[in-house]
Design a protein around this motif. Structure first.
Motif, mmCIF file in Angstrom:
data_model
loop_
_atom_site.group_PDB
_atom_site.id
_atom_site.type_symbol
_atom_site.label_atom_id
_atom_site.label_comp_id
_atom_site.label_asym_id
_atom_site.label_seq_id
_atom_site.Cartn_x
_atom_site.Cartn_y
_atom_site.Cartn_z
ATOM 1 N N VAL A 276 -9.879 -13.375 69.859
ATOM 2 C CA VAL A 276 -9.577 -12.785 68.678
ATOM 3 C C VAL A 276 -8.737 -11.517 68.857
ATOM 4 O O VAL A 276 -8.097 -11.332 68.270
ATOM 5 N N GLY A 277 -9.530 -10.693 69.363
ATOM 6 C CA GLY A 277 -8.872 -9.279 69.682
ATOM 7 C C GLY A 277 -7.431 -9.402 70.405
ATOM 8 O O GLY A 277 -6.520 -8.401 69.711
ATOM 9 N N PHE A 278 -7.427 -10.204 71.440
ATOM 10 C CA PHE A 278 -6.051 -10.253 71.900
ATOM 11 C C PHE A 278 -4.972 -11.035 71.075
ATOM 12 O O PHE A 278 -3.815 -10.775 71.407
ATOM 13 N N GLY A 279 -5.172 -11.497 70.071
ATOM 14 C CA GLY A 279 -4.514 -12.418 69.386
ATOM 15 C C GLY A 279 -3.612 -11.546 68.456
ATOM 16 O O GLY A 279 -2.449 -12.014 68.262
ATOM 17 N N GLY A 280 -3.819 -10.044 68.149
ATOM 18 C CA GLY A 280 -2.957 -9.305 67.480
ATOM 19 C C GLY A 280 -1.897 -8.950 68.731
ATOM 20 O O GLY A 280 -0.737 -8.635 68.119
ATOM 21 N N PHE A 281 -2.195 -8.695 69.606
ATOM 22 C CA PHE A 281 -1.219 -8.475 70.870
ATOM 23 C C PHE A 281 -0.061 -9.472 71.003
ATOM 24 O O PHE A 281 1.205 -9.077 70.912
ATOM 25 N N PHE A 282 -0.490 -10.721 70.866
ATOM 26 C CA PHE A 282 0.533 -11.607 70.824
ATOM 27 C C PHE A 282 1.089 -12.191 69.541
ATOM 28 O O PHE A 282 2.268 -12.415 69.460
ATOM 29 N N ALA A 283 0.595 -11.628 68.709
ATOM 30 C CA ALA A 283 1.094 -11.804 67.034
ATOM 31 C C ALA A 283 2.319 -11.179 67.048
ATOM 32 O O ALA A 283 3.389 -11.514 66.501
ATOM 33 N N VAL A 284 2.341 -9.673 67.912
ATOM 34 C CA VAL A 284 3.450 -8.843 67.982
ATOM 35 C C VAL A 284 4.369 -9.307 68.650
ATOM 36 O O VAL A 284 5.733 -9.530 68.364
ATOM 37 N N TYR A 285 4.271 -9.663 70.141
ATOM 38 C CA TYR A 285 4.965 -10.059 71.082
ATOM 39 C C TYR A 285 5.791 -11.160 70.811
ATOM 40 O O TYR A 285 6.992 -11.287 70.944
ATOM 41 N N THR A 286 5.162 -12.233 70.105
ATOM 42 C CA THR A 286 6.063 -13.378 69.854
ATOM 43 C C THR A 286 7.180 -13.008 69.125
ATOM 44 O O THR A 286 8.197 -13.919 69.309
ATOM 45 N N TYR A 287 7.080 -12.405 68.116
ATOM 46 C CA TYR A 287 8.290 -11.945 67.262
ATOM 47 C C TYR A 287 9.001 -10.676 67.423
ATOM 48 O O TYR A 287 9.558 -10.031 66.556
ATOM 49 N N VAL A 288 8.694 -9.988 68.648
ATOM 50 C CA VAL A 288 9.430 -8.633 68.787
ATOM 51 C C VAL A 288 10.975 -8.851 68.659
ATOM 52 O O VAL A 288 11.360 -7.929 68.291
ATOM 53 N N ALA A 289 11.520 -9.863 69.097
ATOM 54 C CA ALA A 289 12.817 -10.000 69.263
ATOM 55 C C ALA A 289 13.487 -9.868 67.771
ATOM 56 O O ALA A 289 14.451 -8.995 67.515
ATOM 57 N N SER A 290 12.855 -10.693 66.924
ATOM 58 C CA SER A 290 13.259 -10.504 65.418
ATOM 59 C C SER A 290 13.025 -9.329 64.828
ATOM 60 O O SER A 290 13.901 -8.767 63.843
ATOM 61 N N THR A 291 11.959 -8.713 65.012
ATOM 62 C CA THR A 291 11.468 -7.541 64.498
ATOM 63 C C THR A 291 12.439 -6.127 64.704
ATOM 64 O O THR A 291 12.803 -5.364 63.986
ATOM 65 N N MET A 292 12.811 -6.246 66.209
ATOM 66 C CA MET A 292 13.502 -5.124 66.792
ATOM 67 C C MET A 292 15.227 -5.377 66.215
ATOM 68 O O MET A 292 15.690 -4.218 66.026
ATOM 69 N N THR A 293 15.534 -6.466 65.832
ATOM 70 C CA THR A 293 16.924 -6.790 65.406
ATOM 71 C C THR A 293 16.851 -6.545 64.021
ATOM 72 O O THR A 293 17.846 -5.715 63.288
ATOM 73 N N ASP A 294 15.953 -7.287 63.229
ATOM 74 C CA ASP A 294 16.057 -7.157 61.927
ATOM 75 C C ASP A 294 15.657 -6.039 60.960
ATOM 76 O O ASP A 294 15.919 -5.756 59.942
ATOM 77 N N VAL A 295 14.510 -5.412 61.810
ATOM 78 C CA VAL A 295 13.664 -4.252 60.974
ATOM 79 C C VAL A 295 14.360 -2.741 61.715
ATOM 80 O O VAL A 295 14.472 -2.077 61.055
ATOM 81 N N ALA A 296 14.102 -2.817 63.046
ATOM 82 C CA ALA A 296 14.604 -1.673 63.684
ATOM 83 C C ALA A 296 16.028 -1.624 63.768
ATOM 84 O O ALA A 296 16.728 -0.366 64.063
ATOM 85 N N GLY A 297 16.787 -2.744 63.883
ATOM 86 C CA GLY A 297 18.276 -2.505 63.648
ATOM 87 C C GLY A 297 18.920 -2.266 65.090
ATOM 88 O O GLY A 297 20.054 -2.062 65.027
ATOM 89 N N PHE A 298 18.380 -2.783 66.059
ATOM 90 C CA PHE A 298 18.980 -2.797 67.398
ATOM 91 C C PHE A 298 19.820 -4.057 67.545
ATOM 92 O O PHE A 298 19.552 -5.113 66.738
ATOM 93 N N ALA A 299 21.048 -3.700 68.366
ATOM 94 C CA ALA A 299 21.611 -5.024 68.495
ATOM 95 C C ALA A 299 21.076 -5.815 69.347
ATOM 96 O O ALA A 299 20.054 -5.633 70.318
#
Length: 409
Positions: free
Chosen positions: A228-251
């Motif tokens: 349960v506790g580590f599930g949050g860690f992977f919830a972020v890591y799985t979608y890190v690429a889309s978050t960094m490009t679509d939200v943070a605006g990185f190329a």
């Protein structure tokens, strides 16, 4: 002889130099396991083209590996319960090497699914045995650091092994990933054979003794904290690429640096987490579960600011890795008669956390909540994990008071 006494006996016989080389040998195995597990994600388009399927279908080979981890940890530890731990570690790394070698020659998608499942089988069992071996070589007060150094191989793989294997696979063909990992497997077998001290199997070792760990409620509670506790860690890591490009605006071209920064955070977290576990196992679990929850909320609120996004990616990588040594040490503490199985199941739990995090993260994105939503869901999971950990600690205190009262009678 208790596990604690056995550890003290091993510590007397093992010099610091012997301990260092033994732990390095086991960490090399972790490096190979981490490389084959995570490099597949970067080479998925190449694999899909190579076996004639689309990318979503090819993604199932990653799921096959994860399924192998979940199934293999209890199964292989049970089969090898009577083996000396060094021999079991060698056998597991041999199976890991064979599984990756078979992947080199897989000519179609169904065959690759089977070979990736085989390669995943020894993953959790090897880390479990390696953790017990490392802990047995040092004083009880240094177990957390020893375990964290073994786990460091997995963290370093994200910084060095995965980028190198991805580059090799892209330049020369995806099958060379598995060739590279096979070489690491052979190096691990040689090093473990030479540098890890032999230990006799416990005279009462066997399947029944190992399975006794599953009768302990504290073992299940600790595993549940990981799921349960580590599930949050992977919830972020799985979608890190889309978050960094679509939200943070990185190329997109900046993503390798971001993933590398995440890996550096994991290395730092492993180092600090081992020392925290030696300070206080349960105290570290409480602190890290709360810390992860706070970090994920800050990440969700600030990821649109690029410099904050980079900082928080490092911190998230570190926070997750800080938790692992304490969970691993806790499992050794609550399963004194069967540490190998309990320790191995930790990696089954973490792979289940991977699946849980990816699922709930994808769910809230599908609902239209955006790419920051998985971090908020992850924070909620971390709070739930903290609650489970607090329950485990409370039951410990109740049990201790009952034992003290019975002893006074």
């Amino acid at each position: 002889m208790s596990l604690l006494k056995k550890q003290r006996t091993a510590t007397t016989a093992a010099s610091p130099n012997v301990v260092a080389w033994a732990i390095l040998s086991l960490a090399i195995g972790g490096f190979g396991i981490g490389t084959t597990e995570f490099a597949m994600m970067g080479l998925l388009p190449n694999v899909a083209e190579g076996v004639g399927v689309n990318e979503p279908t090819a993604g199932h080979v990653i799921s096959a590996y994860a399924l192998g981890v979940v199934v293999g940890a209890p199964l292989l530890v049970a089969i090898g319960a009577k083996m000396p731990r060094k021999a079991l570690a060698l056998a597991l790394m041999g199976l890991f090497t064979v599984g990756n070698l078979l992947s080199v020659f897989a000519q179609d998608y169904p065959t690759l699914l089977v070979t990736r499942f085989i390669a995943g089988l020894p993953h959790g069992a090897f880390f479990g045995v390696a953790a017990v071996l490392a802990a047995s070589l040092v004083a009880p007060s240094k177990r957390g650091r020893a375990i964290s150094m073994v786990m460091m191989g997995l963290s370093v793989a994200n910084v060095l092994g995965v980028p190198l294997a991805t580059f090799v696979g892209q330049q020369f063909g995806w099958r060379w990933l598995f060739v590279f990992v096979c070489i690491i497997g052979v190096v691990t077998i040689v090093c473990v054979s030479i540098f890890v001290p032999a230990q006799k199997a416990h005279p009462e070792a066997g399947l029944r003794r190992e399975l006794s760990a599953l009768r302990r409620g504290q073992v299940w509670l600790t595993l549940l904290v990981g799921v349960v506790g580590f599930g949050g860690f992977f919830a972020v890591y799985t979608y890190v690429a889309s978050t960094m490009t679509d939200v943070a605006g990185f190329a997109a071209s900046f993503l390798p640096l971001i993933v590398g920064l995440y890996g550096v955070g994991m290395v730092a977290g492993s180092y600090v987490g081992g020392r925290m576990a030696d300070w206080s196992v349960m105290g570290s679990i409480y602190a890290m579960m709360g810390f992860i929850a706070v970090v994920l909320v800050i990440y969700a609120a600030t990821v649109h600011i690029q410099w904050m996004a980079l900082l928080m990616i490092f911190v998230i990588g570190a926070s997750g890795s800080m938790l692992v040594p304490s969970l691993q040490t806790r499992l050794l503490d609550v399963s004194p008669g069967a540490p190998t199985l309990a320790s191995s199941l930790n990696h089954s739990a973490l792979n289940m956390a991977n699946a849980l995090g990816a699922f709930v993260g994808g769910l809230v994105i599908t609902w239209g909540w955006g790419f920051t939503a998985p971090a908020l869901v992850g924070a909620a999971l971390a709070v739930l994990g903290l609650g489970i950990a607090l329950l485990s600690g409370l039951l410990d205190k109740i049990g201790g008071r009952r034992a003290a009262q019975e002893g006074a009678r």
